[in-house]
Design an enzyme around this catalytic site. Structure first.
Site, PDB file in Angstrom:
ATOM      1  N   SER A 130      23.044 -60.374  35.466  1.00  0.00           N
ATOM      2  CA  SER A 130      23.861 -61.341  36.222  1.00  0.00           C
ATOM      3  C   SER A 130      23.069 -62.550  36.708  1.00  0.00           C
ATOM      4  O   SER A 130      21.991 -62.419  37.289  1.00  0.00           O
ATOM      5  CB  SER A 130      24.505 -60.654  37.425  1.00  0.00           C
TER       6      SER A 130
ATOM      7  N   LYS B 119      36.240 -54.243  39.154  1.00  0.00           N
ATOM      8  CA  LYS B 119      37.318 -55.176  39.514  1.00  0.00           C
ATOM      9  C   LYS B 119      38.667 -54.504  39.752  1.00  0.00           C
ATOM     10  O   LYS B 119      39.410 -54.901  40.642  1.00  0.00           O
ATOM     11  CB  LYS B 119      37.466 -56.242  38.426  1.00  0.00           C
TER      12      LYS B 119
ATOM     13  N   ASN C 261      37.904 -59.953  41.976  1.00  0.00           N
ATOM     14  CA  ASN C 261      36.488 -60.209  41.659  1.00  0.00           C
ATOM     15  C   ASN C 261      35.745 -60.738  42.874  1.00  0.00           C
ATOM     16  O   ASN C 261      34.539 -60.941  42.814  1.00  0.00           O
ATOM     17  CB  ASN C 261      36.352 -61.200  40.492  1.00  0.00           C
TER      18      ASN C 261
ATOM     19  N   GLY D 203      40.484 -56.565  25.464  1.00  0.00           N
ATOM     20  CA  GLY D 203      40.168 -55.866  26.704  1.00  0.00           C
ATOM     21  C   GLY D 203      41.399 -55.706  27.581  1.00  0.00           C
ATOM     22  O   GLY D 203      42.367 -56.487  27.457  1.00  0.00           O
ATOM     23  N   ALA D 204      41.368 -54.675  28.415  1.00  0.00           N
ATOM     24  CA  ALA D 204      42.497 -54.432  29.325  1.00  0.00           C
ATOM     25  C   ALA D 204      41.986 -53.955  30.682  1.00  0.00           C
ATOM     26  O   ALA D 204      42.716 -53.331  31.440  1.00  0.00           O
ATOM     27  CB  ALA D 204      43.452 -53.397  28.718  1.00  0.00           C
TER      28      ALA D 204
ATOM     29  N   GLY E 176      39.551 -54.974  34.358  1.00  0.00           N
ATOM     30  CA  GLY E 176      39.754 -55.905  35.466  1.00  0.00           C
ATOM     31  C   GLY E 176      39.708 -57.365  35.050  1.00  0.00           C
ATOM     32  O   GLY E 176      40.580 -58.151  35.439  1.00  0.00           O
TER      33      GLY E 176
HETATM   34  P1  ATR Z   1      35.765 -55.488  34.233  1.00  0.00           P
HETATM   35  O1  ATR Z   1      36.036 -55.161  35.652  1.00  0.00           O
HETATM   36  O2  ATR Z   1      34.593 -56.422  34.089  1.00  0.00           O
HETATM   37  O3  ATR Z   1      36.916 -55.962  33.433  1.00  0.00           O
HETATM   38  P2  ATR Z   1      36.278 -52.854  33.244  1.00  0.00           P
HETATM   39  O4  ATR Z   1      37.510 -52.846  34.098  1.00  0.00           O
HETATM   40  O5  ATR Z   1      35.385 -51.661  33.242  1.00  0.00           O
HETATM   41  O6  ATR Z   1      35.326 -54.077  33.611  1.00  0.00           O
HETATM   42  O7  ATR Z   1      36.746 -53.203  31.747  1.00  0.00           O
HETATM   43  C1  ATR Z   1      35.865 -53.186  30.674  1.00  0.00           C
HETATM   44  C2  ATR Z   1      36.631 -53.489  29.391  1.00  0.00           C
HETATM   45  O8  ATR Z   1      35.687 -53.439  28.297  1.00  0.00           O
HETATM   46  C3  ATR Z   1      37.711 -52.468  29.048  1.00  0.00           C
HETATM   47  O9  ATR Z   1      38.735 -53.117  28.335  1.00  0.00           O
HETATM   48  C4  ATR Z   1      36.946 -51.471  28.150  1.00  0.00           C
HETATM   49  O10 ATR Z   1      37.756 -50.740  27.259  1.00  0.00           O
HETATM   50  P3  ATR Z   1      38.360 -49.295  27.677  1.00  0.00           P
HETATM   51  O11 ATR Z   1      39.588 -49.575  28.482  1.00  0.00           O
HETATM   52  O12 ATR Z   1      38.611 -48.622  26.396  1.00  0.00           O
HETATM   53  O13 ATR Z   1      37.269 -48.622  28.495  1.00  0.00           O
HETATM   54  C5  ATR Z   1      36.101 -52.452  27.356  1.00  0.00           C
HETATM   55  N1  ATR Z   1      34.919 -51.791  26.786  1.00  0.00           N
HETATM   56  C6  ATR Z   1      33.847 -51.322  27.465  1.00  0.00           C
HETATM   57  N2  ATR Z   1      32.946 -50.792  26.598  1.00  0.00           N
HETATM   58  C7  ATR Z   1      33.466 -50.929  25.358  1.00  0.00           C
HETATM   59  C8  ATR Z   1      33.024 -50.576  24.050  1.00  0.00           C
HETATM   60  N3  ATR Z   1      31.857 -49.976  23.844  1.00  0.00           N
HETATM   61  N4  ATR Z   1      33.836 -50.878  23.009  1.00  0.00           N
HETATM   62  C9  ATR Z   1      35.018 -51.512  23.201  1.00  0.00           C
HETATM   63  N5  ATR Z   1      35.489 -51.876  24.413  1.00  0.00           N
HETATM   64  C10 ATR Z   1      34.733 -51.573  25.479  1.00  0.00           C
END
Ligand code: ATR
Length: 307
Positions: A38, A95, A116, A155-156, A158
């Protein structure tokens, strides 16, 4: 006192903060897991030093980074308050998780289900979300416009939730969502369907690379954490979809993820998350200090840190 912006503090330090704290004034921090990458401390400490030139009170403020695991989050939030931390930024994976422990009356937090930024008030930790604002301004910096665009969101979690809401609020034509865990896509879509930001004309669907309705010219946004590690593969093969107009990756360190590398090779305009980091950080800083954030100083600090 100079604060080493690369020091990663942990819960164990927070438990003993009165003994090991590097200064006595108001504290701010970013918390995540991982967090070493970060650049938020660099940006915010530069901004506080700039604000301190006209308002000396800010010379006593410092911004730190903490590696906090999800199971430590609740205890950490109590300890941050006890130790004079006024504000926090949250990143992966906090998040969405943090919503259990905070208060909010902010629509962006309620409708996205993610925060955030936290600020401590008489009521406890209050949640805000500046990610959507940061994304929108970062795209504006690249002359990319969301209204009327087809958006593919990767992604889905936070960060993705805030991005989705921002795209809906700016009236994208369609929002396609892809995620490693398919069930989370469906829960995010049903959550977004209740949003006041959703226009009746906006298509909101799970992303499928076989989708015959998708034309060229989409905006691809990576909001997954895939790419944070140098060896990570890309979350999407860009050759498998009609040629997008722009690819945006929220990740800024490494500066070029596998996704952005492929976009560059294919001659597709793209940007990493550095500008989003600055804009969302500026909005957070304004919430904590009540002062206008010195954006050029923040941009300069981040460029210097990376050069
Ligand atoms: P943030 O708060 O930064 O959004 P998060 O809520 O943990 O962090 O979300 C991380 C995102 O990255 C999610 O969409 C996660 O997918 P999952 O819902 O399947 O966990 C995705 N992600 C994390 N590692 C991954 C990986 N190795 N391959 C694909 N997607 C990944």
């Amino acid at each position: 006192m100079h604060v080493e912006t690369e020091i990663v503090y942990k819960l164990v330090h927070l438990k003993d903060w009165s003994n090991c704290r590097p200064h006595e004034g108001t504290a701010l921090a970013v918390i995540g897991h991982p967090i070493a990458h970060s650049l938020s401390p660099v940006i915010h400490n530069a901004a506080l030093a700039e604000l301190g030139k006209t308002t000396p009170e800010f010379n006593e403020w410092r911004y730190f980074k903490f590696d906090i695991a999800p199971e430590e989050l609740r205890e950490a939030l109590d300890l941050f308050h006890q130790n004079n931390f006024l504000g926090l930024n949250l990143t992966v994976p906090h998040k969405a998780l943090v919503l259990e422990y905070i208060h909010t009356d902010v629509t962006a937090v309620e409708e996205s289900g993610a925060a955030n930024t936290l600020k401590h008030s008489g009521k406890g930790w209050m949640g805000f979300n500046t990610d959507g604002y940061g994304l929108n301004h970062a795209l504006e910096d690249e002359s990319v416009s969301i209204p009327g665009a087809d958006v593919i969101l990767l992604g889905a979690g936070g960060a993705a939730r805030a991005a989705a809401l921002e795209c809906l609020a700016w009236r994208c034509a369609s929002l396609r969502i892809q995620n490693r865990t398919r069930s989370t896509i469906h829960s995010l879509i049903s959550h977004l369907k209740k949003s006041t930001a959703l226009a009746s004309t906006t298509e909101l669907i799970p992303f499928d690379s076989e989708d015959s309705e998708l034309g060229a010219g989409a905006i691809v946004i990576n909001a997954t954490s895939l790419g944070l590690k140098a060896e990570d593969e890309s979350p999407l093969d860009l050759t498998k979809i009609p040629r997008p107009a722009f690819v945006f990756d929220m990740i800024y360190r490494p500066a070029q993820t596998a996704l952005l590398l492929q976009a560059t090779k294919l001659g597709i305009k793209n940007a990493n998350g550095l500008s989003m980091l600055v804009h969302q950080g500026a909005a957070s800083l304004e919430l904590w200090t009540g002062e206008k954030a010195p954006i050029p100083t923040m941009q300069q600090a981040v460029r210097a840190a990376l050069s």
